[in-house]
Design an enzyme around this catalytic site. Structure first.
Site, mmCIF file in Angstrom:
data_model
loop_
_atom_site.group_PDB
_atom_site.id
_atom_site.type_symbol
_atom_site.label_atom_id
_atom_site.label_comp_id
_atom_site.label_asym_id
_atom_site.label_seq_id
_atom_site.Cartn_x
_atom_site.Cartn_y
_atom_site.Cartn_z
ATOM 1 N N LYS A 91 0.852 -1.193 0.000
ATOM 2 C CA LYS A 91 0.000 0.000 0.000
ATOM 3 C C LYS A 91 0.889 1.246 0.000
ATOM 4 C CE LYS A 91 -1.942 2.681 2.968
ATOM 5 N NZ LYS A 91 -1.856 3.967 2.237
ATOM 6 N N GLU A 146 10.224 1.137 10.261
ATOM 7 C CA GLU A 146 11.214 2.213 10.073
ATOM 8 C C GLU A 146 10.478 3.525 10.290
ATOM 9 O OE1 GLU A 146 12.934 5.086 8.898
ATOM 10 O OE2 GLU A 146 13.032 4.363 6.815
ATOM 11 N N CYS A 173 12.968 11.028 7.480
ATOM 12 C CA CYS A 173 12.923 10.497 8.847
ATOM 13 C C CYS A 173 14.265 10.683 9.542
ATOM 14 C CB CYS A 173 12.490 9.045 8.834
ATOM 15 S SG CYS A 173 13.317 8.097 7.573
ATOM 16 N N GLU A 178 9.376 15.463 16.168
ATOM 17 C CA GLU A 178 9.710 15.398 14.750
ATOM 18 C C GLU A 178 8.775 16.349 13.999
ATOM 19 O OE1 GLU A 178 8.803 11.783 12.462
ATOM 20 O OE2 GLU A 178 10.804 11.993 11.591
HETATM 21 P P1 ADP Z 1 3.050 10.054 7.791
HETATM 22 O O1 ADP Z 1 2.853 10.947 8.966
HETATM 23 O O2 ADP Z 1 4.440 9.981 7.278
HETATM 24 O O3 ADP Z 1 2.017 10.235 6.713
HETATM 25 P P2 ADP Z 1 1.719 7.662 8.576
HETATM 26 O O4 ADP Z 1 2.210 6.688 9.566
HETATM 27 O O5 ADP Z 1 0.456 8.374 8.852
HETATM 28 O O6 ADP Z 1 2.939 8.627 8.370
HETATM 29 O O7 ADP Z 1 1.573 7.012 7.134
HETATM 30 C C1 ADP Z 1 2.490 6.135 6.557
HETATM 31 C C2 ADP Z 1 1.729 5.075 5.801
HETATM 32 O O8 ADP Z 1 0.941 4.340 6.734
HETATM 33 C C3 ADP Z 1 0.760 5.600 4.758
HETATM 34 O O9 ADP Z 1 0.745 4.696 3.658
HETATM 35 C C4 ADP Z 1 -0.575 5.573 5.499
HETATM 36 O O10 ADP Z 1 -1.710 5.484 4.660
HETATM 37 C C5 ADP Z 1 -0.427 4.307 6.312
HETATM 38 N N1 ADP Z 1 -1.287 4.223 7.504
HETATM 39 C C6 ADP Z 1 -1.834 5.236 8.212
HETATM 40 N N2 ADP Z 1 -2.551 4.749 9.248
HETATM 41 C C7 ADP Z 1 -2.452 3.391 9.201
HETATM 42 C C8 ADP Z 1 -2.944 2.311 10.016
HETATM 43 N N3 ADP Z 1 -3.693 2.532 11.083
HETATM 44 N N4 ADP Z 1 -2.607 1.053 9.661
HETATM 45 C C9 ADP Z 1 -1.823 0.813 8.601
HETATM 46 N N5 ADP Z 1 -1.345 1.775 7.804
HETATM 47 C C10 ADP Z 1 -1.637 3.055 8.086
#
Ligand code: ADP
Length: 492
Positions: free
Chosen positions: A190, A264, A298, A395
């Site tokens: 994804k 990560e 990051c 961050e």
């Molecule tokens: P960022 O702040 O860098 O956007 P996130 O952790 O929100 O970091 O997002 C990183 C990835 O994780 C994206 O692909 C996002 O859609 C996905 N994501 C966000 N929430 C969830 C969740 N609860 N479970 C799995 N994947 C998620």
């Protein structure tokens, strides 16, 4: 700032070829027919509508990956052939490098020069590196007590859910796909909702290269799509790059079926400059270490510790460099800083800047929005920051640097380690023993000495503490995608 009209931006961008889900080798709309919009961050204009995968689509993708793993040719294929396919994908990415770079710039807003020089070549390198590993994943023979022959095998782990962020879409996909595919795993990926387009194009190239159906599946959507992958028992592993908060949710779900996880995550990396450094190199490294990719790294060197005796000169010269950064149309090759990814990140960064000002830090340059179109933030530098301010501990993931003077090595080690994170660090000095003392004492997965952000597919990368678990890249990443099996035979 050079501006660009929405029409101009779209005109230089490549044709959007693919907006559907890739499941079992087929391009499909989502079962619900729902889509979501992806936008160009420099103009805030919609680029395309992309299929929104829901739980039922994720279920189909995981079933396809499971089938490809259990009964497809993939895990049992001659490892050399897997390597050949990885090299073929690298070749196709090279043939289409300009298109992939333009897609990154369109969807993410990063300067085209960066996409051309860093994201795409590093991703191609990553596939080539792991292509070489495919037929070198070996076990050991182990002398044990008694009349036995004992050996280990490294077997592919299975179906891997892979969830990536938006800051380096092609590169993050390559870090996840390449070791998993070399090991013989199958994938449900994804991409981030902000940047799905380049990953879909990579998946098209993978089909063209000849990866069997179901080996690589791509489901596009928001966090709930990612969460749906993590909830399915048939997924053996989740490899995730993103925020620490999301990782905690993923780990909690993974606990239900003891899925393997590689995480990560974020950082608040210390960049430590001693007075005996090559000051020109250190200033350039401090700028690059924080402002590269609009500060959306990051491992950004967001806490800059500068030895007191050079602090004043260093700040003055660094500020001058920050002010020379060229913000604007990311398709202009002269641009060095593009917009932030979206309105949420943009507002979060501006909020942190206000918190820094209100807490009493000195904003020596920048400190606000640039222009009135797109998510541009001025390169911002804070001086007189104390260790407990929000801008010093959190961050920010934007072009905001905090500077801290320090007096001696023991003090700076203690302050550098005073963080929940532990992803990266850097030290600038000509004194070899000081450099290695810092390298050993700082609790971080990567330490750069007299350089910053040096990445190579062969060098492991990952976090201590709340910056993550496991390592990506290098031989180390193969351990994340294999299970170790011990076989013992009675010779009597
Ligand atoms: P960022 O702040 O860098 O956007 P996130 O952790 O929100 O970091 O997002 C990183 C990835 O994780 C994206 O692909 C996002 O859609 C996905 N994501 C966000 N929430 C969830 C969740 N609860 N479970 C799995 N994947 C998620």
């Amino acid at each position: 700032m050079s501006t660009v009209s929405p029409d101009e931006a779209i005109a230089v961008a490549p044709t959007i070829r693919q907006t559907q889900l890739l499941i079992g080798g087929q391009w499909l709309d989502s079962v619900s027919g729902e889509t979501f919009a992806t936008i160009h961050p420099a103009t805030e204009e919609k680029i395309a509508d992309v299929a929104q995968a829901n739980a039922e689509d994720v279920d189909l993708a995981v079933k396809a990956a499971r089938k490809a793993f259990e009964s497809g040719p993939w895990p049992k294929m001659d490892a050399r052939d897997r390597g050949r396919l990885l090299n073929k994908l690298a070749d196709l990415m090279e043939d289409n490098a300009e298109e992939l770079a333009a897609l990154e710039t369109l969807d993410n807003g990063k300067p085209i020069g960066d996409a051309r020089a860093a994201d795409i070549p590093l991703a191609i390198d990553c596939f080539r590196y792991y292509a070489g590993w495919a037929d070198k994943i070996t076990g050991d023979t182990i002398p044990i007590r008694g009349d036995y022959f004992c050996y280990t095998r490294r077997e592919p782990l299975g179906v891997c859910g892979q969830i990536i962020p938006w800051n380096f879409p092609v590169l993050m996909a390559s870090w996840k796909w390449a070791p998993a595919l070399a090991a013989g795993c199958t994938i449900v990926m994804k991409p981030a909702e902000q940047t799905p387009l380049s990953c879909l194009r990579m998946a098209e190239l993978a089909l063209e290269a000849g990866f069997p159906p179901g080996v690589i599946n791509v489901v596009t959507g928001y966090g709930v799509t990612g969460a749906a992958i993590g909830k399915l028992p048939d997924v053996d592993k989740i490899a995730f790059t993103g925020s620490t908060e999301t990782a905690q949710l993923i780990m909690a779900d993974a606990a239900q079926t003891l899925k393997r996880t590689t995480l990560e995550l974020g950082g608040k990396s210390p960049n430590i400059v001693f007075a005996d450094c090559d000051i020109d190199a250190a200033i350039a490294g401090a700028e690059f270490g924080l402002f590269f990719n609009q500060g959306q790294c990051c491992c950004a060197g967001s806490r800059l510790f500068v030895e007191e005796s050079i602090h004043e000169e260093f700040v003055k010269r660094l500020v001058a460099r920050a002010q020379e950064r060229k913000l604007g149309n990311p398709f202009d090759p002269a641009t060095t800083q593009g917009p932030q990814i979206d309105a949420d990140q943009f507002n979060k960064i501006l909020d942190y800047i206000e918190r820094g000002k209100n807490a009493g830090a000195t904003c020596v340059t920048g400190g606000g929005r640039e222009g009135d179109q797109g998510f541009f933030v001025q390169p911002t530098v804070f001086d007189n920051v104390s260790d407990d301010m929000d801008i010093a501990t959190d961050e920010i993931f934007g072009p905001v640097l905090s500077i801290f003077p320090f007096r001696d090595i023991d003090e700076v080690i203690e302050r550098a380690n005073k963080t929940f994170y532990g992803l990266a660090a850097a030290v600038w000095t000509k004194d070899v023993s000081k450099a290695h003392r810092i390298a050993a004492a700082v609790r971080a997965g990567t330490v750069w000495i007299n350089c910053y952000d040096v990445f190579d597919a062969a060098a492991p990368f990952g976090g201590f503490k709340m910056s993550g678990t496991g390592r990506e890249l290098g031989e180390a990443a193969l351990a994340n995608y294999t299970e170790l099996k011990t076989v013992t035979m009675n010779l009597g």
